[in-house]
Write an enzyme that holds these catalytic residues in place. Structure first.
Site, PDB file in Angstrom:
ATOM      1  N   LYS A 194       8.484   1.592  36.749  1.00  0.00           N
ATOM      2  CA  LYS A 194       9.224   2.780  36.311  1.00  0.00           C
ATOM      3  C   LYS A 194       9.789   2.552  34.911  1.00  0.00           C
ATOM      4  CE  LYS A 194      13.464   3.438  37.666  1.00  0.00           C
ATOM      5  NZ  LYS A 194      14.821   3.911  38.016  1.00  0.00           N
ATOM      6  N   SER A 195      10.408   1.386  34.707  1.00  0.00           N
ATOM      7  CA  SER A 195      11.070   1.129  33.418  1.00  0.00           C
ATOM      8  C   SER A 195      10.054   1.132  32.286  1.00  0.00           C
ATOM      9  CB  SER A 195      11.759  -0.222  33.435  1.00  0.00           C
ATOM     10  OG  SER A 195      12.501  -0.361  34.601  1.00  0.00           O
ATOM     11  N   ASP A 254      10.513  10.378  38.577  1.00  0.00           N
ATOM     12  CA  ASP A 254      11.138  10.057  37.292  1.00  0.00           C
ATOM     13  C   ASP A 254      10.166  10.181  36.121  1.00  0.00           C
ATOM     14  OD1 ASP A 254      13.372   9.610  38.743  1.00  0.00           O
ATOM     15  OD2 ASP A 254      13.788   7.601  37.954  1.00  0.00           O
ATOM     16  N   ASN A 273      16.988  13.011  38.534  1.00  0.00           N
ATOM     17  CA  ASN A 273      17.966  11.925  38.656  1.00  0.00           C
ATOM     18  C   ASN A 273      17.463  10.707  37.884  1.00  0.00           C
ATOM     19  OD1 ASN A 273      20.283  10.641  39.440  1.00  0.00           O
ATOM     20  ND2 ASN A 273      19.662  10.268  41.551  1.00  0.00           N
ATOM     21  N   GLY A 317      17.711   8.362  35.095  1.00  0.00           N
ATOM     22  CA  GLY A 317      18.507   7.775  34.016  1.00  0.00           C
ATOM     23  C   GLY A 317      17.616   7.324  32.867  1.00  0.00           C
ATOM     24  N   GLN A 368      21.204   0.840  29.695  1.00  0.00           N
ATOM     25  CA  GLN A 368      20.368   1.967  29.269  1.00  0.00           C
ATOM     26  C   GLN A 368      20.910   2.640  28.005  1.00  0.00           C
ATOM     27  OE1 GLN A 368      19.567   4.720  32.451  1.00  0.00           O
ATOM     28  NE2 GLN A 368      18.494   3.187  33.672  1.00  0.00           N
ATOM     29  N   ASP A 370      18.434  -4.376  40.467  1.00  0.00           N
ATOM     30  CA  ASP A 370      17.720  -3.521  41.426  1.00  0.00           C
ATOM     31  C   ASP A 370      17.106  -4.327  42.558  1.00  0.00           C
ATOM     32  OD1 ASP A 370      18.484  -1.412  39.946  1.00  0.00           O
ATOM     33  OD2 ASP A 370      16.490  -0.868  39.200  1.00  0.00           O
ATOM     34  N   GLU A 420      21.820   5.300  41.501  1.00  0.00           N
ATOM     35  CA  GLU A 420      21.463   6.532  42.210  1.00  0.00           C
ATOM     36  C   GLU A 420      22.566   6.957  43.175  1.00  0.00           C
ATOM     37  OE1 GLU A 420      19.467   4.376  41.064  1.00  0.00           O
ATOM     38  OE2 GLU A 420      17.475   5.219  40.663  1.00  0.00           O
ATOM     39  N   ARG A 435      25.854   1.941  45.286  1.00  0.00           N
ATOM     40  CA  ARG A 435      24.983   1.102  46.115  1.00  0.00           C
ATOM     41  C   ARG A 435      25.745   0.011  46.867  1.00  0.00           C
ATOM     42  NH1 ARG A 435      19.656   0.580  42.161  1.00  0.00           N
ATOM     43  NH2 ARG A 435      18.605   2.418  43.004  1.00  0.00           N
ATOM     44  N   HIS A 452      15.923   5.795  46.487  1.00  0.00           N
ATOM     45  CA  HIS A 452      14.643   5.175  46.853  1.00  0.00           C
ATOM     46  C   HIS A 452      14.788   3.722  47.291  1.00  0.00           C
ATOM     47  CE1 HIS A 452      14.230   3.631  42.474  1.00  0.00           C
ATOM     48  NE2 HIS A 452      15.433   4.123  42.630  1.00  0.00           N
ATOM     49  N   ARG A 453      15.650   2.970  46.602  1.00  0.00           N
ATOM     50  CA  ARG A 453      15.723   1.537  46.906  1.00  0.00           C
ATOM     51  C   ARG A 453      16.379   1.278  48.262  1.00  0.00           C
ATOM     52  NH1 ARG A 453      13.076  -0.416  43.191  1.00  0.00           N
ATOM     53  NH2 ARG A 453      13.267   0.353  41.066  1.00  0.00           N
ATOM     54  N   LYS A 505      10.875   8.680  43.968  1.00  0.00           N
ATOM     55  CA  LYS A 505      11.437   8.396  42.644  1.00  0.00           C
ATOM     56  C   LYS A 505      10.629   7.317  41.912  1.00  0.00           C
ATOM     57  CE  LYS A 505      15.887   7.145  40.549  1.00  0.00           C
ATOM     58  NZ  LYS A 505      15.941   8.097  39.465  1.00  0.00           N
TER      59      LYS A 505
END
Ligand code: DC
Length: 697
Positions: free
Chosen positions: A25-26, A52, A94, A96, A177, A325, A353, A356, A397-398, A449
């Protein structure tokens, strides 16, 4: 992707085989943005397809980038630093990784070239801070207004006057970020001078900054770095497309399979394709943490092989700042460790998200674990008694993915307390816990996501004992509405579907087509044993030819009813039918599903309706599909077929002793579905969400 309200994972006892990871994703969203800002066209290979990246692609399109598929890759033609659209409203879900860099890039472009942009997301996005980034951009002459709460999206970006003389300062201790966003965007305005970014406070999640710098280099921007405090973008920097760029598999996604391997790859290793230990992603360092807990991991250039090493796993104490993560996965691995695992320096979990730390603590406790949580740590001690839990996933998602690992609970090491209790209640085999509990994952589609096919991939490599894979049978006479009901139930539960009638129909069709006499039992049974049949949703293929329509033909139905009376034919189709019992579960419809094929099914439904109602339904069905039909003939034929199905000597049509009877003559399909789902739920061990669930056994 599973879009059901929840997904019940049966207790799992092993993993093997191989999985191919989705793109990171990143990396995906950084590459998309860089390609979108570059001059020229970039071919992006192995891009992650997820919520995303979809919002990022939509945003780039809205800004005027050309995006076209090229085989499995995407061709992205960038803006070359010039705004095409001067006005846009961008919805960023959502993500980021889309909100922060797009804010920086568009704020700078709007200030430099003029333009008005609105950036918004879902409600949770509007609770995720962005104030530090806005504070960094405003002194540069960017005009940024908060449209909701100060410090949070949605934002409105308006024309301003660039002032690049002032030092650019950004906080690094809330989310990395913000710095990434500035580094990705500032080359847009570095034509005439060096731009220096100073980080205030201790920079967290440094590995993500490494990814940013690495990808900037691929796009022609050589950022100079002094420690983690000062970053210089050299004068004259300009994005240059690398032509083609591959996206690595997602290292955070790899963590779930690394953990699964450490827990349940007992003989052969589980192979994870897409990343190796030399990955540029920070979360690859999860590999070291998993090794510290006992995993046996070897790496290739672009793959990992994982199997169980030390068992039980070893409890660890670890500063997780570098792998925020993937560290969530460690918290669930802790359920299989001896002692207490303590994960520290994870304050950033609170602004992800969801909160957590709170979420992990709540859900781990539902499973029976002892959990201590603070502002920046979590400590997890395995359950003494596991419980069947319904895991709330907070649109995160995680959470959904890491809690799937709780389904390996039958492998959990036996603690002293368990052993004492086990001696009374259970036959314990070595290394085998006394429990085998399902785990319910609520709202499983939240994995979209970053990893839409996560559960499909898990089911490809995970093993369950056949008797633990749930089966719901729907038996009943012809035209009672079994097929419709069973199909609906399978959809609602996310289960596989066995329409056993279609196997008899396919056999009959094959016999008719090949001129095999319908009353030659041995010959028809041989055909049945060698059927080349394939199903995909409501579609069926026989010998490579689509037969969905042909199977519904009345002559085929009548012939099916006749060959179904032959013991050899029924025997020939037996194994094939059993093979439909696959993770995560099966809805099977037919005549003998509950009595012969799946006598241990968790729920057996016997569906009936009056002959008149069934004839009417069959009539409407045939007419709507363009077959000729006559109501009186149908009624007579139904009665004859019922008589034959009930009176045949093998597997005659009758309800199983423990079947629930459902007469749906006066019920709508929805009503029947709801009635059966209520029975199904009543048999589940999960307590209502949030409340304590019943214990094992
Ligand atoms: O449900 P259906 O109409 O598609 O079934 C076709 C025929 O196959 C039906 O006449 C009965 C037979 N059948 C069976 O004997 N056992 C099953 N499990 C399913 C169908």
């Amino acid at each position: 992707m599973y879009t059901t309200a929840h997904l019940d994972l049966p207790p799992l006892v092993g993993v093997s085989g191989s999985v191919r990871l989705p793109g990171s994703k990143s990396i995906s969203n950084r590459v998309l943005l860089l390609a979108g800002l570059s001059e020229g066209t970039t071919r992006v290979v192995d891009l992650l397809a997820s919520d995303d990246t979809r919002v990022m692609l939509d945003a780039l399109r809205a800004l005027g980038c050309a995006i076209v598929p090229d085989g499995d890759a995407l061709l992205i033609t960038g803006l070359g630093g010039r705004l095409h659209a001067r006005e846009a409203r961008l919805f960023l879900g959502n993500a980021g990784t889309a909100m922060r860099p797009l804010t920086a890039a568009l704020a700078l472009l709007a200030a430099d070239q003029g333009g008005v942009f609105e950036l918004s997301g879902i409600a949770r996005m509007h609770e995720r801070p962005i104030g530090d980034l806005v504070e960094a951009l405003r002194p540069l002459g960017c005009r940024i207004d908060y449209l909701g709460n100060p410090g949070y999206p949605p934002l409105r970006l308006a024309p301003g006057t660039l002032q690049l003389g002032a030092p650019i300062r950004v906080r690094g201790d809330v989310s990395s970020q913000f710095l990434t966003a500035l580094l990705l965007a500032l080359p847009l305005v570095a034509r005439e001078r060096d731009l220096v970014v100073e980080v205030i406070g201790e920079l967290i999640s440094k590995p993500y900054i490494e990814i940013t710098l690495n990808l900037l280099r691929r796009f022609g921007i050589a950022v100079q770095r002094e420690g983690w405090q000062r970053f210089t973008i050299p004068r004259g920097s300009a994005y240059r497309s690398p032509g083609e760029i591959p996206v690595e598999g997602d290292a955070s996604s790899a963590s779930y399979f690394i953990a699964a391997g450490a827990i349940a790859a007992i003989g052969a290793p589980l192979r994870i394709e897409g990343v190796g230990e030399s990955s540029i992603q920070g979360d690859i360092r999860f590999v070291e943490a998993a090794r510290a807990m006992g995993a046996d991991i070897t790496s290739e250039a672009n793959a990992l092989n994982v199997k169980r090493g030390a068992w039980p796993l070893k409890a660890i104490e670890l500063d997780c700042n570098a792998i925020p993560d993937a560290a969530m996965t460690l918290a669930v691995m802790a359920l299989y460790a001896q002692g207490t695992t303590r994960l520290t320096n994870i304050a950033s979990w609170r602004v992800k998200e969801t909160d957590r730390i709170a979420a992990m603590a709540t859900e781990l406790r539902k499973l029976g674990a002892t959990v201590q949580a603070g502002d920046d740590f979590i400590a997890v001690t395995p359950p003494e008694r596991w419980r069947a839990a319904s895991i709330h996933t907070y649109d995160d998602h995680r959470i959904a993915m890491c809690f799937s690992l709780a389904a390996f609970n039958p492998l959990a090491p036996v603690t002293h307390a368990m052993a004492v209790r086990g001696a009374e209640v259970y036959q314990l085999s070595p290394g085998q816990g006394p429990q085998a509990l399902p785990v319910r994952i609520e709202d499983p589609k939240c994995v979209g996501k970053t990893y839409p096919d996560y559960f499909e991939h898990l089911f490809q490599v995970a093993q369950a004992r056949a008797e633990d894979i749930p089966v719901l049978t729907v038996d009943g006479p012809t035209a009672s509405g079994k097929g419709t009901l069973a199909g609906e139930l399978a959809d609602r539960l996310g289960f596989h579907l066995l329409d056993s009638g279609s196997l008899y129909r396919a056999t009959a069709l094959a016999a008719l087509r090949r001129g095999v006499p319908i009353d030659d039992e041995a010959a028809v049974a041989r055909l049945a044993g060698a059927l080349k049949l394939r199903f995909d949703g409501p579609h069926a293929w026989l010998d490579g030819e689509e037969v969905t329509h042909a199977l519904r033909d009345e002559l085929v139905g009548q012939s099916a009813s006749r060959i179904a009376a032959f013991p050899l034919v029924r025997q020939a189709l037996h194994q094939l039918q059993l093979s439909f019992r696959r993770l995560p579960g099966l809805v099977a419809d037919g005549r003998d599903m509950g009595t012969v094929l799946f006598p241990g099914a968790q729920l057996k439904v016997f569906l009936t309706a009056s002959t008149a109602r069934r004839a009417e339904r069959r009539y409407n069905q045939l007419i709507s599909k363009g077959f000729p039909a006559n109501l009186d003939t149908l009624l007579a034929d139904l009665e004859a077929r019922d008589a034959r199905d009930k009176s045949r000597s093998v597997a005659p049509l009758r309800p199983a002793e423990d079947a629930r009877l459902l007469d749906n003559s006066e019920m709508s399909i929805d009503q029947s579905v709801e009635a059966v789902l209520a029975w199904w739920e009543a048999g589940k061990p999960f307590a209502a969400s949030g409340a304590a669930a019943p214990e094992a056994g």
